[in-house]
Design a protein around this motif. Structure first.
Motif, mmCIF file in Angstrom:
data_model
loop_
_atom_site.group_PDB
_atom_site.id
_atom_site.type_symbol
_atom_site.label_atom_id
_atom_site.label_comp_id
_atom_site.label_asym_id
_atom_site.label_seq_id
_atom_site.Cartn_x
_atom_site.Cartn_y
_atom_site.Cartn_z
ATOM 1 N N GLU A 22 0.844 -1.188 0.000
ATOM 2 C CA GLU A 22 0.000 0.000 0.000
ATOM 3 C C GLU A 22 0.883 1.243 0.000
ATOM 4 O O GLU A 22 1.781 1.372 0.822
ATOM 5 C CB GLU A 22 -0.878 -0.019 1.257
ATOM 6 N N ARG A 62 0.588 5.358 0.269
ATOM 7 C CA ARG A 62 -0.348 6.413 0.659
ATOM 8 C C ARG A 62 0.361 7.756 0.722
ATOM 9 O O ARG A 62 1.501 7.845 1.154
ATOM 10 C CB ARG A 62 -0.932 6.150 2.045
ATOM 11 N N LYS A 70 -4.719 12.000 0.681
ATOM 12 C CA LYS A 70 -5.959 11.306 0.331
ATOM 13 C C LYS A 70 -5.784 10.320 -0.826
ATOM 14 O O LYS A 70 -6.746 9.726 -1.283
ATOM 15 C CB LYS A 70 -7.035 12.328 -0.036
ATOM 16 N N THR A 109 -4.208 6.811 -2.591
ATOM 17 C CA THR A 109 -3.780 5.464 -2.222
ATOM 18 C C THR A 109 -3.646 4.594 -3.469
ATOM 19 O O THR A 109 -4.508 4.624 -4.350
ATOM 20 C CB THR A 109 -4.813 4.785 -1.289
#
Length: 141
Positions: free
Chosen positions: A100, A102, A105, A107
């Motif tokens: 993941e 990030r 906001k 991703t």
């Protein structure tokens, strides 16, 4: 107390107990004394290794002359974190189940089963050549 042997052949697992003026101190099964014996060492030892198991051989098979040949280490456990590989030209990040990325906001999520999810308040795709979308099916909105 273990039986005292006159000759010790092969590797014996002992315990490193610390240092004295003569060097490292060890105890082991078949130790001819009630106290730790000074040993010589082929491995670098430090005070944070006190209490750990060590592999011992004996000079001329003499139980009074232990030689530390190495420290017993636990097998490496499977890495639970992501692995990063760099070769100067590229960077590869490897994760077993999920990766993941990030930032605020935004991703990008990659799953082991092949799913990739991109989320953001504004997503743009630019290409100077063909911008192609391929898939078993494509769903827009």
């Amino acid at each position: 107390m273990a039986k005292v042997r006159e000759r010790i052949e092969g590797v014996v697992i002992g315990q490193f107990l610390g240092f004295d003026d003569d060097g490292p101190l060890v105890v082991f099964p078949g130790n001819p004394q009630e106290t730790a014996l000074p040993a010589r060492s082929l491995a670098e030892l430090s005070s944070d290794m006190i209490g750990q198991e060590v592999a011992l051989l004996f000079e001329d098979c003499d139980p009074q002359k232990p030689l530390i040949v190495g420290r017993i280490v636990e097998p490496a456990k499977k890495s639970s974190g992501a692995q990063v590989f760099r070769d100067g030209e590229r960077v590869r990040i490897h994760a077993e189940e999920r990766l993941e990325l990030r930032c605020g906001k935004a991703t990008i999520l990659m799953e082991a089963d092949g799913r990739i999810t991109i989320r953001g308040t504004y997503v743009a795709s630019h290409a100077s050549a063909t911008n192609r979308m391929r898939g078993g099916s494509i769903s827009l909105n």
